[in-house]
Design a protein around this motif. Sequence first.
Motif, PDB file in Angstrom:
ATOM      1  N   GLU A 137       1.753   5.503 -10.565  1.00  0.00           N
ATOM      2  CA  GLU A 137       2.370   4.101 -10.409  1.00  0.00           C
ATOM      3  C   GLU A 137       3.136   4.036  -8.816  1.00  0.00           C
ATOM      4  OE1 GLU A 137       2.004   0.498 -11.513  1.00  0.00           O
ATOM      5  OE2 GLU A 137       1.645   1.790 -13.276  1.00  0.00           O
ATOM      6  N   THR A 140       7.336  -1.303  -7.135  1.00  0.00           N
ATOM      7  CA  THR A 140       7.345  -2.489  -6.691  1.00  0.00           C
ATOM      8  C   THR A 140       8.543  -3.330  -7.232  1.00  0.00           C
ATOM      9  OG1 THR A 140       6.218  -3.593  -8.198  1.00  0.00           O
ATOM     10  CG2 THR A 140       4.838  -2.684  -6.626  1.00  0.00           C
ATOM     11  N   SER A 318       3.279  -8.242 -15.480  1.00  0.00           N
ATOM     12  CA  SER A 318       3.170  -7.396 -14.034  1.00  0.00           C
ATOM     13  C   SER A 318       2.166  -6.333 -14.053  1.00  0.00           C
ATOM     14  CB  SER A 318       4.451  -7.017 -13.746  1.00  0.00           C
ATOM     15  OG  SER A 318       4.423  -6.287 -12.344  1.00  0.00           O
ATOM     16  N   HIS A 319       2.060  -5.493 -14.988  1.00  0.00           N
ATOM     17  CA  HIS A 319       0.800  -4.469 -15.122  1.00  0.00           C
ATOM     18  C   HIS A 319      -0.495  -5.096 -15.079  1.00  0.00           C
ATOM     19  CE1 HIS A 319      -0.222  -0.206 -15.534  1.00  0.00           C
ATOM     20  NE2 HIS A 319      -0.776  -0.750 -16.620  1.00  0.00           N
ATOM     21  N   ALA A 322      -1.500  -6.683 -12.023  1.00  0.00           N
ATOM     22  CA  ALA A 322      -1.636  -5.700 -10.881  1.00  0.00           C
ATOM     23  C   ALA A 322      -3.157  -5.097 -11.152  1.00  0.00           C
ATOM     24  CB  ALA A 322      -0.755  -4.474 -10.824  1.00  0.00           C
ATOM     25  N   LYS A 323      -3.637  -4.886 -12.327  1.00  0.00           N
ATOM     26  CA  LYS A 323      -4.761  -4.462 -12.852  1.00  0.00           C
ATOM     27  C   LYS A 323      -5.891  -5.336 -12.397  1.00  0.00           C
ATOM     28  CE  LYS A 323      -4.603  -1.128 -16.220  1.00  0.00           C
ATOM     29  NZ  LYS A 323      -4.874  -0.889 -18.018  1.00  0.00           N
ATOM     30  N   GLU A 325      -5.595  -7.700  -9.895  1.00  0.00           N
ATOM     31  CA  GLU A 325      -5.540  -7.741  -8.258  1.00  0.00           C
ATOM     32  C   GLU A 325      -6.435  -6.462  -8.057  1.00  0.00           C
ATOM     33  OE1 GLU A 325      -2.538  -7.585  -4.499  1.00  0.00           O
ATOM     34  OE2 GLU A 325      -1.716  -7.896  -6.703  1.00  0.00           O
ATOM     35  N   GLN A 326      -6.321  -5.126  -8.474  1.00  0.00           N
ATOM     36  CA  GLN A 326      -6.885  -4.026  -8.080  1.00  0.00           C
ATOM     37  C   GLN A 326      -8.421  -4.286  -8.536  1.00  0.00           C
ATOM     38  OE1 GLN A 326      -5.814  -0.611 -10.326  1.00  0.00           O
ATOM     39  NE2 GLN A 326      -6.885   0.806  -9.113  1.00  0.00           N
TER      40      GLN A 326
END
Length: 442
Positions: A137, A140, A318-319, A322-323, A325-326
């Motif tokens: 990780e 951020t 948030s996690h 982020a996934k 977006e990835q």
Amino acid sequence: MTEVKSFYNEHCIYLPAFLGWFVFSALLSCYNKVVFGNDKLDFPCPLLLTSIHFLVQWAFAYLATEFCCPVLLGGDDVARMEWRPYLSTSVPCGIVTALDVGLSNLSLVRISLAFYTMVKASSPVFVLASAYIFGIEKITPSLLLVVLLISIGEFLTVLGEVEFDSLGFALCIGASVCSGMRWTIVQLKLHTLQPPLKSTLATMRLLAPSMFLFMFLLSLFIEHPWDKLAHKHYFDTTQTSLQTLGLGLGGAVLAITMIMFEFYLIMKSSAIVLMIGGVIKEMVTILVGVTVFGDALDPQNIAGCIVVFCGVLGYKISHHLAKLEQKYAQSKNTGAHDEEKLVLSNDFENDNEGDMYHNEEKKYDYSSSEKTHDDEYLDLKHDESESFELTNRMIDGGNSHDFDYEEEEEDIGTSWNAIHRLKMDLENDDTIQSTTSSPDVV
């Protein structure tokens, strides 16, 4: 009836699984508190009983993956593993899992169920820290804000705890740290397995033996069960021994059932649904502690609990973002890669068409040259015939007086020399043609 079924499939399809997850999670928490709490049954060896839970989990996972559906559940993959990858995965994962569960059960001996749940809710902080240490990780600003929010909530929760126990709190924090390390190490180790494990039961079969062995050794080293159980009535008679084993078996059944409901939700539902369900499960556990065991909560304690859960929810959102977006970035890269492959494919086809046209021209040229070679070959055969005729005449006419030997010998030599030169020219031409007509040969 159709409208009701459609509404159920759209909005309530996961409700039975969630209810099962909430119920068996609450029952397992109540079981641990009742069996291990010093104001309840006060079983003297929590680690020993927990090791029995792990042993039953391994037996269940082994039977299910070995005899029921070995291919579907991944039992054949675990059975074919070599000792080196097996031990390198099972041992570290089993150790941190045993420490997490063992310290959690030891903390329930001294602190309330509600306080335990609120402290354990800080696990995302330690998950994030261990993931950063192992390079999984990246830190951020949003994650730092989440850590700060959960830390403030934990501080308020500890200040508001009416019956604060420092040792119980330390054990619970230690369990949270091990929980963070546990999920990070499990992720690292399981993702390196080839082929990957297919189910939770296969994972349980892989990890449970190490969890049982390490927990059993911890029990022998810390609890000294031969001393504590010798002065109790748990194994005095056959009946009490069976009751004690049934007590351990009951906890294992609750844990396995909860894990199966959780596994179903992980496989079928979305990440957001599971995220909200996890927060609700923790709130249900706190509510059970307040209503069933009479755990006291003051306003400061409640405020800390709300802040902690807001931080946990923020971390999970948030996690999840982020996934997403990835995945979006990967899909864009995949699309660009596919477009590049399409362009290269078109270029390759155009090149092939050019090569085919060029090869056709070479074939045409070669066929023309073959015609020339055929004419020369016929001339060669004609010259050879004449030479053989001259030779035979010389042999047959050697005794004849009208036969000019020297003149015929000169003609024969001239013919055979011409034939030899023509053969050499043809062989050289064939070598050149065989090389130029094969452009792919290097």
